[in-house]
Scaffold this active site. Structure first.
Site, PDB file in Angstrom:
ATOM      1  N   HIS A 148       0.844  -1.203   0.000  1.00 42.43           N
ATOM      2  CA  HIS A 148       0.000   0.000   0.000  1.00 42.43           C
ATOM      3  C   HIS A 148       0.884   1.259   0.000  1.00 42.43           C
ATOM      4  O   HIS A 148       0.696   2.165  -0.820  1.00 42.43           O
ATOM      5  CB  HIS A 148      -0.902  -0.045   1.240  1.00 42.43           C
ATOM      6  CG  HIS A 148      -1.736   1.173   1.472  1.00 42.43           C
ATOM      7  ND1 HIS A 148      -3.091   1.197   1.279  1.00 42.43           N
ATOM      8  CD2 HIS A 148      -1.410   2.416   1.887  1.00 42.43           C
ATOM      9  CE1 HIS A 148      -3.570   2.400   1.550  1.00 42.43           C
ATOM     10  NE2 HIS A 148      -2.559   3.162   1.942  1.00 42.43           N
ATOM     11  N   GLU A 149       1.848   1.292   0.884  1.00 47.57           N
ATOM     12  CA  GLU A 149       2.711   2.479   0.996  1.00 47.57           C
ATOM     13  C   GLU A 149       3.581   2.644  -0.246  1.00 47.57           C
ATOM     14  O   GLU A 149       3.786   3.749  -0.731  1.00 47.57           O
ATOM     15  CB  GLU A 149       3.572   2.383   2.265  1.00 47.57           C
ATOM     16  CG  GLU A 149       2.769   2.460   3.563  1.00 47.57           C
ATOM     17  CD  GLU A 149       1.984   3.765   3.697  1.00 47.57           C
ATOM     18  OE1 GLU A 149       2.517   4.825   3.316  1.00 47.57           O
ATOM     19  OE2 GLU A 149       0.830   3.729   4.175  1.00 47.57           O
ATOM     20  N   HIS A 208       1.762   4.291  -3.032  1.00 45.98           N
ATOM     21  CA  HIS A 208       1.733   5.753  -2.894  1.00 45.98           C
ATOM     22  C   HIS A 208       3.037   6.344  -3.443  1.00 45.98           C
ATOM     23  O   HIS A 208       3.019   7.289  -4.227  1.00 45.98           O
ATOM     24  CB  HIS A 208       1.620   6.159  -1.423  1.00 45.98           C
ATOM     25  CG  HIS A 208       0.255   6.011  -0.839  1.00 45.98           C
ATOM     26  ND1 HIS A 208      -0.878   6.483  -1.459  1.00 45.98           N
ATOM     27  CD2 HIS A 208      -0.164   5.471   0.335  1.00 45.98           C
ATOM     28  CE1 HIS A 208      -1.932   6.234  -0.686  1.00 45.98           C
ATOM     29  NE2 HIS A 208      -1.527   5.617   0.410  1.00 45.98           N
ATOM     30  N   HIS A 260      -6.416   8.245  -1.468  1.00 41.84           N
ATOM     31  CA  HIS A 260      -7.038   6.923  -1.289  1.00 41.84           C
ATOM     32  C   HIS A 260      -8.365   6.865  -2.030  1.00 41.84           C
ATOM     33  O   HIS A 260      -9.016   7.888  -2.237  1.00 41.84           O
ATOM     34  CB  HIS A 260      -7.300   6.663   0.208  1.00 41.84           C
ATOM     35  CG  HIS A 260      -6.043   6.506   1.007  1.00 41.84           C
ATOM     36  ND1 HIS A 260      -5.642   7.422   1.944  1.00 41.84           N
ATOM     37  CD2 HIS A 260      -5.094   5.549   0.977  1.00 41.84           C
ATOM     38  CE1 HIS A 260      -4.500   7.030   2.474  1.00 41.84           C
ATOM     39  NE2 HIS A 260      -4.131   5.906   1.899  1.00 41.84           N
TER      40      HIS A 260
END
Ligand code: NAG
Ligand code: NAG
Ligand code: NAG
Length: 584
Positions: free
Chosen positions: A240-241, A244, A319
């Site tokens: 997830h990170e 980004h 998000h």
């Protein structure tokens, strides 16, 4: 009954990480360095400046900062490295880039190292640095000091003259890398401020096309400690990170480029407006692939994909909106790892960034909201439970993937809408366990079904979530087996009876046996692995429970690294623990 609910709430805290992502606030505080001005003063990007090279899988190189590992044991450190390896593998299996030749070198921030710049365009020192800033101490990536060996050199030029007066040459760079990820384990203020933060990341360098070249991921040591560490959670949060840092960040929306005409010889251009508001004032991403995929997904025409509005009422966030993209890896509040996936809408966004070629596979499906129409998931429509996604009340039903029982509930990201969230404990139909109700079967092939099956003849029982065995016959076609019954056909959308029981089972439609299995993790290497269980691999009881020893034997001439072995061991142990219903 009240006691029961109370204990449920307590164990929410204990079992599931209500992990929050602080990327946006971290990114705001990260200095981002782009190549020197001479490269990017053009408003249109001349991609043809670079020789035409085909795209190859993105190589993310994790760079472990020496000394930081002291915060965790060598074993935990190896586990973290295995998790990172898994994440970089997932990313390189989906994203390709035009690779730069030679080792990856990061740029220095001219603004910081250079005190003055020559500006007479008729002279050879035009746009060159005229004097060094005395306070220059090198480059950082958030709190990480970038090693000089990763950085380009710099020159200082005199007022007149054809040659620089000082030259610091390029570092050796990082070989075989398209993205450099500094990995830190540190008890930072951000970790201390919010204990549910497992990790956070930001990017700190862009290339001439705006693609992130380097970033940092910081792990909060509490979550990596022996006993706390959950491999699948660390993989999920890291992925997830990293997504980004690779481009899905509100601060990068203005950098996304349109290279759709590149192959026909045209240049890439900046996308004029990536995020914009819809008629309700809600921010959505309106790029072509995202709109097309979002529309196809909902069974409507092209439509923007909505961004999370919590904490961002007036601007775009980094998000997806939870109400519409439940189960996506890029929602702000993540479901447990087995219920979270890299989805088609996220992949579409990566395609629209312009820097990547994206490959998809059948496991990228998003079941939440599939075919539910243009008005699906709005706060004004989510009280309509007819689509089978949202619920009202607080009964026990099934999570929409039917792997787990769910409790109808809400959270701060759902704007009052209610969904079946996985039970805090004991609701995983796919894990063998003891607390089966009559008729129920838990195990790897079991799924959650709405039913009111009962052995009691007179009693009316409420329909709720139950775990029964299932087997697929064809896409969207399956049979169900209840404790003590034979296999029974369960036509999607039908209500069936089972011999020996009162009541009915509701057969879900378009949820089970859809041609992919959410439990098959995409985590193990795609190269075929043949394993052999020999008498050497032993399971023996110990004081605390059961110890399992896994021995990996590799055939002669096979390439096999230590990381691969660790991932395989993790995987095997995970499956054993899962099937035996044991905690690891
Ligand atoms: C630039 O340098 C040339 C040659 O030394 C000089 O003639 C000219 O005046 C300079 N221009 C400016 C704007 O300083
Ligand atoms: C949902 O709520 C809206 C008002 O917010 C109402 O008009 C509508 O009838 C409700 N629908 C259902 C199915 O309860
Ligand atoms: C089960 O539910 C159905 C539909 O709600 C209902 O008609 C039936 O009477 C129920 N059966 C039992 C045994 O509760």
């Amino acid at each position: 009954m009240h006691h029961y609910l109370f204990s449920l709430c307590l164990s929410v805290v204990a079992r599931f990480c209500s992990c929050i992502c602080i990327h946006d606030s971290v990114q705001r505080e990260t200095t981002v360095v782009s190549p020197p001005a001479s490269f990017h003063h053009v408003s249109r990007l001349h991609a043809r400046d670079a020789p035409l090279v085909s795209r190859l899988p993105l190589r993310v190189t994790p760079w472990y900062l020496p000394g930081e590992s002291a915060l965790i044991t060598p074993t935990q450190s190896r586990k973290l490295q295995a998790a990172m390896k898994e994440v970089t593998k997932i990313v390189s299996s989906i994203l390709s880039v035009r690779r730069v030749g030679g080792p990856l070198l990061l740029n220095r921030d001219t603004e910081r190292f250079c005190h003055s710049i020559w500006r007479n365009s008729t002279l050879p020192n035009y746009n060159k640095c005229g004097s060094l800033d005395k306070s220059y101490r090198g480059e950082t990536c958030l709190d990480v000091t970038i090693p000089d060996s990763h950085l380009r050199g710099f020159e200082v030029w005199p007022e007149l003259g054809q040659e620089p007066s000082h030259v610091t040459s390029d570092g050796e760079g990082v070989p075989d890398s398209d993205f450099l990820l500094y990995v830190r384990v540190a008890q930072t203020e951000r970790c201390a401020a919010q204990t549910s933060v497992v990790a956070y990341a930001s990017y700190c360098q862009l290339d001439h096309s705006g693609r992130p070249l380097a970033g940092v991921i910081v792990f909060c040591p509490e979550h990596l400690k022996e006993g706390e560490y959950q491999h699948s959670l660390v993989v999920q949060v890291s992925l997830h990170e990293l997504l980004h840092a690779l481009g899905f960040s509100r601060s990068l929306f203005a950098h996304w480029i349109d290279c759709s005409l590149y192959e026909t010889g045209d240049t890439c251009s900046f996308r004029s407006r990536v995020a914009n508001t819809d008629e309700y004032g809600h921010h959505r991403i309106y790029t072509p692939t995202v709109m097309q995929k979002m529309g196809e997904h909902l069974g409507a025409g092209p439509v923007g994909a909505p961004l999370e509005n919590k904490d961002f009422p007036l601007s775009a966030s980094s998000h997806w909106e939870s109400r519409l993209l439940q189960g996506s890896i890029l929602t702000a509040s993540l479901s447990p790892p087995h219920l979270t996936h890299l989805d088609i809408i996220t992949l579409a966004a990566f395609k629209d960034m312009g820097w990547y070629e994206v490959s998809t596979n059948t496991n990228d499906q998003l079941l939440w909201g599939k075919g539910a129409g243009l008005y699906f998931g709005l706060p004004s429509t989510c009280n309509d439970t007819s689509t089978g996604f949202f619920c009202t009340g607080s009964d026990i039903g099934c999570h929409h993937l039917h792997l787990d029982k769910g409790i109808c509930s809400t959270d701060s990201f759902l704007d009052g809408c209610r969904i079946y969230k996985p039970l805090p404990s004991g609701g995983e139909c796919w894990i063998k366990q003891e607390n089966e109700e009559p008729g129920e079967i838990y195990g790897h092939q079991s799924r959650c079904f709405f039913s009111n099956l009962t052995k009691e003849v007179q009693l009316q029982t409420k329909v709720k979530g139950h775990c029964y065995l299932h087997r697929c016959l064809a896409p969207n076609s399956f049979q169900v087996k209840v404790q003590g019954s034979e296999w029974t056909d369960c036509p999607p959308g039908a209500r069936i009876q089972v011999a020996g029981f009162e009541g009915l089972i509701l057969c879900p439609s378009e949820r089970l046996c859809m041609g992919f299995d959410h439990l098959t993790t995409s985590t193990v290497s795609s190269t075929p692995i043949s394993t052999m269980v020999s008498k050497e691999g032993t399971i023996f009881p110990t004081e605390e429970g059961v110890a399992v020893r896994v021995q990996v034997t590799v055939g002669k001439g096979k390439q096999w690294s230590l990381d691969k072995t660790m991932i395989l061991q993790e995987e095997v142990l995970g499956v054993i623990a899962q099937n035996a219903g044991m905690q690891r």
